[in-house]
Every structure is written in C-alpha cells, then in structure tokens.
Design an enzyme around this catalytic site. Structure first.
Site, PDB file in Angstrom:
ATOM      1  N   HIS A 220       0.880  -1.172   0.000  1.00 42.32           N
ATOM      2  CA  HIS A 220       0.000   0.000   0.000  1.00 42.32           C
ATOM      3  C   HIS A 220       0.916   1.220   0.000  1.00 42.32           C
ATOM      4  O   HIS A 220       2.005   1.176   0.581  1.00 42.32           O
ATOM      5  CB  HIS A 220      -0.832   0.110   1.276  1.00 42.32           C
ATOM      6  CG  HIS A 220      -1.783  -1.012   1.551  1.00 42.32           C
ATOM      7  ND1 HIS A 220      -1.397  -2.183   2.144  1.00 42.32           N
ATOM      8  CD2 HIS A 220      -3.125  -1.111   1.363  1.00 42.32           C
ATOM      9  CE1 HIS A 220      -2.457  -2.961   2.287  1.00 42.32           C
ATOM     10  NE2 HIS A 220      -3.517  -2.343   1.814  1.00 42.32           N
TER      11      HIS A 220
ATOM     12  N   ASP B 179       2.286   1.911   3.384  1.00 47.01           N
ATOM     13  CA  ASP B 179       3.253   0.937   3.939  1.00 47.01           C
ATOM     14  C   ASP B 179       4.655   1.339   3.521  1.00 47.01           C
ATOM     15  O   ASP B 179       5.617   1.155   4.253  1.00 47.01           O
ATOM     16  CB  ASP B 179       3.094  -0.476   3.346  1.00 47.01           C
ATOM     17  CG  ASP B 179       1.712  -1.039   3.441  1.00 47.01           C
ATOM     18  OD1 ASP B 179       1.010  -0.689   4.391  1.00 47.01           O
ATOM     19  OD2 ASP B 179       1.358  -1.848   2.564  1.00 47.01           O
TER      20      ASP B 179
ATOM     21  N   GLU C 277     -10.862  -6.495  -4.494  1.00 45.39           N
ATOM     22  CA  GLU C 277     -10.711  -7.589  -3.525  1.00 45.39           C
ATOM     23  C   GLU C 277     -11.971  -7.681  -2.668  1.00 45.39           C
ATOM     24  O   GLU C 277     -12.204  -6.835  -1.801  1.00 45.39           O
ATOM     25  CB  GLU C 277      -9.478  -7.317  -2.663  1.00 45.39           C
ATOM     26  CG  GLU C 277      -9.167  -8.447  -1.712  1.00 45.39           C
ATOM     27  CD  GLU C 277      -7.873  -8.218  -0.956  1.00 45.39           C
ATOM     28  OE1 GLU C 277      -6.887  -7.741  -1.553  1.00 45.39           O
ATOM     29  OE2 GLU C 277      -7.858  -8.521   0.253  1.00 45.39           O
TER      30      GLU C 277
ATOM     31  N   GLU D 216      -9.363 -13.517  -1.679  1.00 46.74           N
ATOM     32  CA  GLU D 216      -8.575 -13.863  -0.489  1.00 46.74           C
ATOM     33  C   GLU D 216      -9.240 -15.006   0.277  1.00 46.74           C
ATOM     34  O   GLU D 216     -10.446 -14.969   0.546  1.00 46.74           O
ATOM     35  CB  GLU D 216      -8.428 -12.627   0.407  1.00 46.74           C
ATOM     36  CG  GLU D 216      -7.644 -12.925   1.681  1.00 46.74           C
ATOM     37  CD  GLU D 216      -7.148 -11.673   2.382  1.00 46.74           C
ATOM     38  OE1 GLU D 216      -6.789 -10.688   1.699  1.00 46.74           O
ATOM     39  OE2 GLU D 216      -7.113 -11.678   3.619  1.00 46.74           O
TER      40      GLU D 216
ATOM     41  N   ASP E 113      -0.936 -12.503   1.873  1.00 51.45           N
ATOM     42  CA  ASP E 113      -1.575 -11.538   2.766  1.00 51.45           C
ATOM     43  C   ASP E 113      -1.765 -12.264   4.098  1.00 51.45           C
ATOM     44  O   ASP E 113      -2.879 -12.563   4.521  1.00 51.45           O
ATOM     45  CB  ASP E 113      -2.906 -11.074   2.167  1.00 51.45           C
ATOM     46  CG  ASP E 113      -3.456  -9.856   2.890  1.00 51.45           C
ATOM     47  OD1 ASP E 113      -2.919  -9.523   3.960  1.00 51.45           O
ATOM     48  OD2 ASP E 113      -4.427  -9.259   2.393  1.00 51.45           O
TER      49      ASP E 113
HETATM   50  C1  XUL Z   1      -7.714  -6.651   4.351  1.00 55.06           C
HETATM   51  C2  XUL Z   1      -6.914  -7.020   3.174  1.00 55.06           C
HETATM   52  C3  XUL Z   1      -6.054  -5.956   2.603  1.00 55.06           C
HETATM   53  C4  XUL Z   1      -5.984  -5.962   1.123  1.00 55.06           C
HETATM   54  C5  XUL Z   1      -5.219  -4.812   0.522  1.00 55.06           C
HETATM   55  O1  XUL Z   1      -8.466  -7.675   4.878  1.00 55.06           O
HETATM   56  O2  XUL Z   1      -6.953  -8.150   2.744  1.00 55.06           O
HETATM   57  O3  XUL Z   1      -4.788  -6.113   3.160  1.00 55.06           O
HETATM   58  O4  XUL Z   1      -5.399  -7.135   0.645  1.00 55.06           O
HETATM   59  O5  XUL Z   1      -5.713  -3.579   0.910  1.00 55.06           O
HETATM   60 CO    CO Z   2      -5.976  -9.051   1.129  1.00 52.01          CO
END
Ligand code: XUL
Ligand code: CO
Length: 433
Positions: free
Chosen positions: A98, A101, A229, A265, A336
């Site tokens: 990000h 970050d 996402e 995810e 992640d």
């Molecule tokens: C939050 C998440 C984030 C995204 C990117 O749950 O998964 O870290 O991947 O903003």
């Molecule tokens: Co994520």
C-alpha cells in the site's frame, strides 16, 4: 549488521529434510504441466503484514521490535532494505504494498506524493538489482480517520476527491514500477448503520470512482489488471464488495465487467460463508478471475485472522480450480498473511513464509496430478452428458420454449435420478493429496 544476518538463503532440500528453513516441496524451476513452479504460483510477499504491522491486537500494543520501524523517510529506506533482504532469502519473485506501507504520510497530499516518489526510486533501483517485480500496488483508504465513513462512498465529496488523489498517486507509482496489477480493497466502502446511510447514493459513488480508475488506467497506458478484492465485513459491518458474485453485479451495473477482475482472499471467502475454491470457481465462470491473497482464518474465531496457510489438501483444491481456469495471467499468490504476535524472532518471519510457500507448492503438485489424471473432469463431463443430445442443445440455444419442452416431457419416459457420487469423488481427491 543486517536483521537477518545469520539466515542463509532458503534452498530446496527435499521432503525428508529436518531443516526448518529449507523448502521441502518448492523447487522454483521444477516443471509442472509445462510451466515452472515459480511461473504457476507467482508468489508475492506483502509489505503491510511482514514489515509494517507492529504486532498489536485490540488489547495490546506493539510486540515486534523491528529496527526499521519509524515514520520517517530514513526508516522507510531501512524498511525497503529489510524487505528486499527477505525476498532474497526466500527467493520469491514478487512483492505488494500500500502507498502508506512504503512511505510515511506527509503533512499534505503533495508531501505524501513526494515521499512515495522518493521510495519508488529506492524500489526501482532494488528491483533492477534483484529482478524482484511488483505483483500489485494499492492505496490505503481505510486507516486514517478521514476515511472512517468511507473513501469513494463517503458522504463528504471532499473525501471522495482526497481518495481520488491518493489512488491517482498510487496508480502512477504502480505504473512506474511496472506493476502487473492494481488492487482496490474497499475496507471502509460499506456502512455501520442504515440509519445514517443513503445506500443508493453510496453505490453510485462507488461505481463512478471505479470508472474513473479504469479511465485513468487507459489514460496513462497502464497495462496491468485492475482488481477488486471482495470482503463481506470487517472493518465495516456491511461491505459493498461482499463476495465475487456481488462484485460482478456491481461491475455489470457500471459496464466494467470486462475491465476489472477480482483478487480473491482465502480468509475473506470464509468470512462470506464460502470456500476459497467456490470464490475461484465463481470468478472463473463469470470471466473475472484475476489473482489471490493466500492465507487462512481460524475456523472458530469468526475473525479475519490472516494466518499463514498450512493445510495443503485445502490449497490443492483451490489450485485445481485455478489450473482448470487456465492458471494465473497477470495475477499470482500474494501472502496476505501475518505472524502471530508472539512470533517475535527474525526466523519466525522466514519460517512462516517457508511453510506457506511449501503448502502452495505441495498443493500445486497435488492439483496438477488431479488435472493430469482427469478423473474429476471426466466424472463432471459424464454428469452433464445428457446435454449433448440435439434437443437439449436446441433448448439451451433458445430454440425451444416452455410449451415445446412440456410437450416433449409429457411424451417421454419418467426421467431416472442418478447418483451424485460425492463420497466416491471425495475419496478420489484423497488419492492425490
Ligand atoms: C484486508 C486485506 C487488505 C488488502 C489490501 O483484509 O486483505 O490487506 O489485501 O488492501
Ligand atoms: Co488481502
């Protein structure tokens, strides 16, 4: 001396090694179904959990004491050194970050952009030196208090504009660094209570924001994929990007279903009441499969615990559906995943990734064996074989109607139910994992 001074680059030592910092399954160059393992998995290490997160939880503060912590450009440079040292030790090809970050937030938007540009220059040099590439960049539109009521979906248009400025800068940097994708995760794009929310307006704002992102991508000639996402809730109670199917509906409504794909995810799928492979198969069926954030949730807590994946039979099924969808193009597996807050030694960060990467590699081997055997594909094809008949094809092609089908059904023998053979198929899967 470097933080990881005594840690050697991780090597493949085979299944039976007792070296805790060796790969037992991940051999980057090993050919699997005509591609190397590295090309299949396209592994990325994420900045936020591994180099930024201090180990806090709702009841306790920082547990990690990383020498690069701090809110200055010098600290950001030291963090980049630590990150690229980690990539070298693990031998992984991609990273993700990000904007916030990578570089400290400045006192003004202009200062934020200058800080990010300064670190982009550091990244550029390190990427050229190491060959590590950017899987995706993104903007943090959820941590700062200005975003507490959302970014694109904020009731205040000034915040909408602020978010636009932040995303523009993050897209510029992602483009400059040759990112393969750009991600939008709408952490605060949702609501806490309907009592203060105009949902229709917020959804329209979100669609317009997304359209602007796509327009800007084309304007600057960014050739990567724009990814959304999905996540159902946390931090907000209701999030508009609930799951893959919900995101597809939003994309279609704004005519963006050929422009934007999804970053799925594991933990978010579970929070939405789905399995990871369900979300992958849904995206593949709708033509929007893009990339994956790989992790796992604690099945009891009901939170997004972002643990490192360690269950290879689960991962194997997910990879099976990725392989069946043709594999990754611009996407990959982004870790992640974060350490538990008591894992405070440098080795913990490396060992966590080694285990996660090995889980993916082992899952890939199992998935490839399933694809090559063809048993599952054959069983599914057999289950739908009736649709090969001329009259059934005609029905699907729109050349029959309820009345003609009713006439056919009335003169045909009673259809005979067939077994779904679920247990046999589950047993078949277990031969490969
Ligand atoms: C939050 C998440 C984030 C995204 C990117 O749950 O998964 O870290 O991947 O903003
Ligand atoms: Co994520």
């Amino acid at each position: 001396m470097s933080y990881f001074a005594d840690i050697e680059p991780v090597r493949f030592k085979g299944r039976d090694t007792d070296d805790p910092l060796a790969y037992r399954f991940y051999e980057p160059g090993r050919q699997v179904m005509g591609k190397s393992m590295a090309e299949h998995l396209r592994i990325a290490i994420c900045y936020w959990h591994s180099f930024v997160w201090p180990g806090t939880d709702p009841f306790g503060g920082q547990t990690f004491e990383r020498p690069w912590f701090g809110d200055t450009i010098d600290a950001a440079r030291a963090k980049a050194d630590a990150a690229f040292a980690t990539f070298r030790i693990l031998g992984t090809p991609f990273f993700t970050f990000h904007d916030r970050d990578a570089a400290p937030e400045g006192a003004s938007l202009k200062e934020c952009r200058a800080n990010l540009d300064a670190i982009a220059e550091v990244f550029e040099a390190k990427m050229a030196e190491t060959g590590v590439k950017l899987l995706w960049g993104t903007a943090n539109l959820f941590s700062h208090r200005r975003y507490m009521a959302g970014a694109a979906t904020n009731p205040d248009p000034a915040i909408f504009a602020y978010a636009a400025a932040q995303v523009k800068a993050a897209m510029d940097v992602t483009h400059r660094l040759g990112g393969a994708n750009y991600v939008l995760w709408g952490g605060r794009e949702g609501y806490e209570t309907l009592l203060n929310t105009d949902m229709k307006r917020e959804l329209d704002q979100m669609g317009r924001f997304l359209s602007m992102v796509v327009e800007y991508k084309h304007r600057i000639g960014f050739s990567g994929t724009i990814l959304i996402e999905p996540k159902p809730q946390e931090p907000t109670k209701h999030q508009y990007d609930y799951d893959v199917a919900t995101v597809f509906g939003l994309l279609q409504r704004f005519g963006l279903e050929r422009e934007v794909k999804v970053n799925i995810e594991t933990g978010h799928a579970v929070l939405a009441g789905h399995s990871f492979e369900h979300e992958i198969a849904t995206a593949a069926a709708l033509g929007i499969f893009g990339s994956c954030d790989i992790n796992r949730n604690d099945y009891q807590s009901g939170w997004d615990t972002d643990q490192f994946p360690n269950n290879h039979p689960e991962v194997a099924l997910a990879i099976y559906y990725i392989l069946r969808a043709g594999g990754f193009t611009t996407g990959g597996f982004n870790f992640d995943a974060k350490l538990r807050r008591q894992s405070i030694e440098p080795q913990d960060l490396i060992a966590a990734h080694v285990g996660g990467i090995d889980t993916l590699a082992r899952g890939l081997l199992s998935a490839a064996a399933m694809v090559e055997d063809g048993g599952l594909e054959g069983a599914v094809a057999d289950r739908y074989a009736g649709w090969e008949a001329d009259w059934a094809r005609e029905a699907l092609a729109g050349r029959s109607d309820l009345a003609s089908l009713a006439a056919r059904a009335e003169s045909a023998p009673e259809p005979q139910p067939r077994s779904g053979r679920q247990e046999r198929l589950e047993n078949w899967v277990n031969r490969f994992v």
